[in-house]
Design an enzyme around this catalytic site. Structure first.
Site, PDB file in Angstrom:
ATOM      1  CB  VAL A  11      -0.966   0.008   1.201  1.00  0.00           C
ATOM      2  CG1 VAL A  11      -1.747   1.324   1.248  1.00  0.00           C
ATOM      3  CG2 VAL A  11      -1.937  -1.157   1.126  1.00  0.00           C
ATOM      4  NE  ARG A  88     -10.877  -2.716   6.323  1.00  0.00           N
ATOM      5  CZ  ARG A  88     -11.823  -3.166   5.532  1.00  0.00           C
ATOM      6  NH1 ARG A  88     -12.903  -3.721   6.058  1.00  0.00           N
ATOM      7  NH2 ARG A  88     -11.724  -3.061   4.214  1.00  0.00           N
ATOM      8  CB  VAL A 118      -3.522   3.968   4.961  1.00  0.00           C
ATOM      9  CG1 VAL A 118      -4.000   2.788   4.123  1.00  0.00           C
ATOM     10  CG2 VAL A 118      -3.515   5.248   4.116  1.00  0.00           C
ATOM     11  CB  SER A 119      -2.391   1.784   9.958  1.00  0.00           C
ATOM     12  OG  SER A 119      -1.167   2.231   9.432  1.00  0.00           O
ATOM     13  CG  ASP A 148     -14.816   1.694   2.609  1.00  0.00           C
ATOM     14  OD1 ASP A 148     -14.101   0.745   2.252  1.00  0.00           O
ATOM     15  OD2 ASP A 148     -14.899   2.083   3.796  1.00  0.00           O
ATOM     16  NE  ARG A 151     -11.711  -1.958  -1.904  1.00  0.00           N
ATOM     17  CZ  ARG A 151     -11.001  -2.364  -0.855  1.00  0.00           C
ATOM     18  NH1 ARG A 151     -11.549  -2.322   0.365  1.00  0.00           N
ATOM     19  NH2 ARG A 151      -9.766  -2.800  -1.000  1.00  0.00           N
ATOM     20  CG  HIS A 175     -12.127   1.346   6.265  1.00  0.00           C
ATOM     21  ND1 HIS A 175     -12.585   1.174   4.978  1.00  0.00           N
ATOM     22  CD2 HIS A 175     -10.874   0.803   6.307  1.00  0.00           C
ATOM     23  CE1 HIS A 175     -11.645   0.568   4.262  1.00  0.00           C
ATOM     24  NE2 HIS A 175     -10.611   0.327   5.048  1.00  0.00           N
TER      25      HIS A 175
END
Length: 314
Positions: A11, A88, A118-119, A148, A151, A175
């Site tokens: 990433v 997650r 982002v983690s 998201d 997507r 998220h």
């Protein structure tokens, strides 16, 4: 101008690659704790400059935060990625201490920095970064909603055989596979509601596929995705650096907005050189409001783990 990307894995490297290809900043620092890893990734990317036509410089360093000094923006991707079957949320114990340490080191050398998280678990890591850093709330942003929403647009475009660039569609909430809320009733295809082209069953199929988008990819490729997350992070950085005032869904700190307090969660915001500038209100239905409340409750339970484990103190 300098941008730092912490974590040279898939990433982080993809984020840096997107940034350098677009010449978003004169210098990009790619930092990793693994000896030589970021240096190798950076050199590989720089060797494409004559082929791709960019002039920005990317420098890889091993755990050298002095090299990040004077950064305008930092993207934190460091931490362990998801494996098949892993949520997650299961990453919280390991990644919390990593993110907290990274944030402290970044601020030490760049006190005016804007930080993009982002983690995973992203909302909780964003909350941790804000609470542990003492930075103004607008300078800590969680990336998840932008990914998201991308997507979500993909799933709609696939179903309608439409260009994703002609779609406006966002995902709010946490998220997470069970906490995100794709707002299908608000989605439009060049201002025409996508609901005009879809059955109720098709709408629900799109929503479900969006919600498990990350898990689907993890099952297929054996680890977390990287192309779309890297592109989402780079797009947000570009809006900050170039003061583009673009609207993204991002995890930001709420103080009464959307009926929530003391939480970082995904809502529509304007992103510019201030970081996130303002929260954009939406007219949610009663059902959508209930879903958002349930999502916030789930995120808040994850945040409670930070206090229970002593990572944060009340």
């Amino acid at each position: 101008m300098k941008i730092t990307v912490v974590g040279a894995g898939a990433v982080g490297a993809t984020t840096a690659d997107n940034l350098v290809r677009k010449n978003v900043a004169e210098e990009i620092i790619l930092l990793d704790i693994k000896e030589g890893f970021a240096e190798g990734k950076a050199q590989d990317m720089m060797q494409t400059s004559a082929l791709l036509g960019f002039d920005a410089k990317i420098k890889g360093v091993t755990n050298d935060y002095l090299a990040t000094a004077g950064s305008t923006v930092a993207v934190i991707t460091s931490g362990i990625p998801r494996k098949p079957g892993m949520t997650r949320e299961e990453l919280i114990g390991t990644n919390a201490n990593i993110v907290k340490t990274v944030v402290e080191n970044l601020i030490k050398h760049s006190p005016e920095i804007i930080i993009l998280i982002v983690s995973n678990p992203m909302d909780t890591m964003t909350y941790l970064a804000l609470k542990s850093s003492g930075l103004p709330k607008n300078r800590i942003i969680g990336m998840g909603g932008a990914l998201d929403s991308a997507r979500f647009k993909y799933q709609i475009s696939d179903k309608l055989n439409a260009s994703a660039n002609d779609l406006n569609a966002i995902v709010i909430g946490g998220h997470g596979d069970t906490t995100m809320i794709p707002l299908i009733k608000h989605a439009t295809w060049n201002s025409v509601p996508v609901a005009d082209f879809l059955t109720e069953e098709e709408e629900q199929e799109i929503v479900k596929k969006t919600m498990v988008g990350g898990a689907t990819l993890t099952a297929l490729i054996g680890t977390s995705a990287w192309y779309a997350p890297g592109a989402a992070a780079a797009a947000m950085v570009e809006s900050i650096v170039h003061n583009q005032n673009k609207l993204f869904t991002a995890s930001v700190y709420l103080e009464g907005e959307y009926g929530q307090e003391d939480i970082n969660i995904g809502v529509p915001v304007i992103i510019n050189n201030k970081g996130w500038d303002r929260i954009v209100p939406m007219n949610l239905s009663a059902e959508e409001e209930e879903l958002f409340k349930a999502s916030a409750d789930a995120v808040r339970k994850m945040n409670d783990v930070l206090y229970a484990e002593g990572v944060l103190k009340k």
